[in-house]
Enzyme design. Structure first.
Site, mmCIF file in Angstrom:
data_model
loop_
_atom_site.group_PDB
_atom_site.id
_atom_site.type_symbol
_atom_site.label_atom_id
_atom_site.label_comp_id
_atom_site.label_asym_id
_atom_site.label_seq_id
_atom_site.Cartn_x
_atom_site.Cartn_y
_atom_site.Cartn_z
ATOM 1 C CG PHE A 210 -2.066 -1.018 0.947
ATOM 2 C CD1 PHE A 210 -2.336 -1.354 -0.112
ATOM 3 C CD2 PHE A 210 -2.742 -1.452 2.289
ATOM 4 C CE1 PHE A 210 -3.535 -2.442 -0.254
ATOM 5 C CE2 PHE A 210 -3.707 -2.355 2.275
ATOM 6 C CZ PHE A 210 -4.128 -2.812 0.737
ATOM 7 C CG HIS B 249 -6.869 -6.422 7.379
ATOM 8 N ND1 HIS B 249 -5.767 -5.835 7.183
ATOM 9 C CD2 HIS B 249 -7.181 -6.269 8.772
ATOM 10 C CE1 HIS B 249 -5.444 -5.245 8.407
ATOM 11 N NE2 HIS B 249 -6.283 -5.555 9.103
#
Length: 201
Positions: free
Chosen positions: A21, A94
């Site tokens: 990310f 997640h």
């Protein structure tokens, strides 16, 4: 035999061609509950692009070593590469990009449904991704703590500790006296070497 648990972040998948990310700029901010609520079409375009990278990726040596030694995995990744590598004990805290669901009628659809429409075919509600967004609670948190409590050591791979989940997991491990080893560089070499050495002891 000593029991080892692996906790992994985006860095372990870098060698499989999936960028972290941090490397994707402002993606982290866009994977938030507030962004999804405000810009659902753009949100799903981002996920579809990311899923394209995932579908093209293959597990690397670090993920294969974890699978080969049957080490339980707690992962923050949504790429399912641990399962693809052959790991059977994987907690994806997640979520993943395998399906979406309708929050109103509770029906599940393959993720590919959003390539047609992001709205539920039955009730026209915006479909929810099977992903924990920034701003959400983590439904697998308690299960993750139980897995850690069953271990003698925790191997942490590929996390920047930007995400609070990583801090919670490592602090829990340290608080109960586990040996904690962190590998953030050259995971495809360092992880297999560490695991083989661990199980020789």
């Amino acid at each position: 035999m000593k029991r080892l648990v692996a906790f992994t972040g985006a860095g372990i998948s870098r060698d499989s061609g999936i960028p972290t990310f941090v490397e994707l700029g402002d993606l982290r901010e866009k994977l938030s509950r507030s962004y999804f609520n405000s810009y659902p079409e753009d949100f799903y375009n981002i996920l579809k692009e990311f899923r394209g990278k995932i579908k093209a990726a293959e597990p690397n040596a670090a993920q294969r070593a974890i699978a080969r030694f049957d080490i339980p995995v707690i992962t923050m990744n949504i790429d399912s590469l641990h399962s693809k590598a052959g790991s059977e004990k994987v907690l994806e805290i997640h979520g993943n990009l395998t399906y979406v669901f309708c929050p109103q009628c509770n029906k599940e659809y393959d993720f590919d449904e959003v390539y047609n429409s992001i709205y539920c075919p039955d009730c026209d509600k915006i479909l929810e991704p099977n992903v924990v967004l920034y701003g959400d609670m983590i439904p697998g948190y308690e299960e993750a703590m139980k897995i850690i409590d069953s271990a003698d050591a925790l191997l942490v791979v590929g996390t920047s500790f930007y995400t609070s989940t990583a801090g919670f997991v490592v602090e829990r491990a340290k608080s109960i006296g586990l040996e904690v080893n962190i590998i953030n560089e050259d995971a495809k070499v360092a992880v297999p070497e560490y695991i083989e050495e661990f199980f020789k002891l």
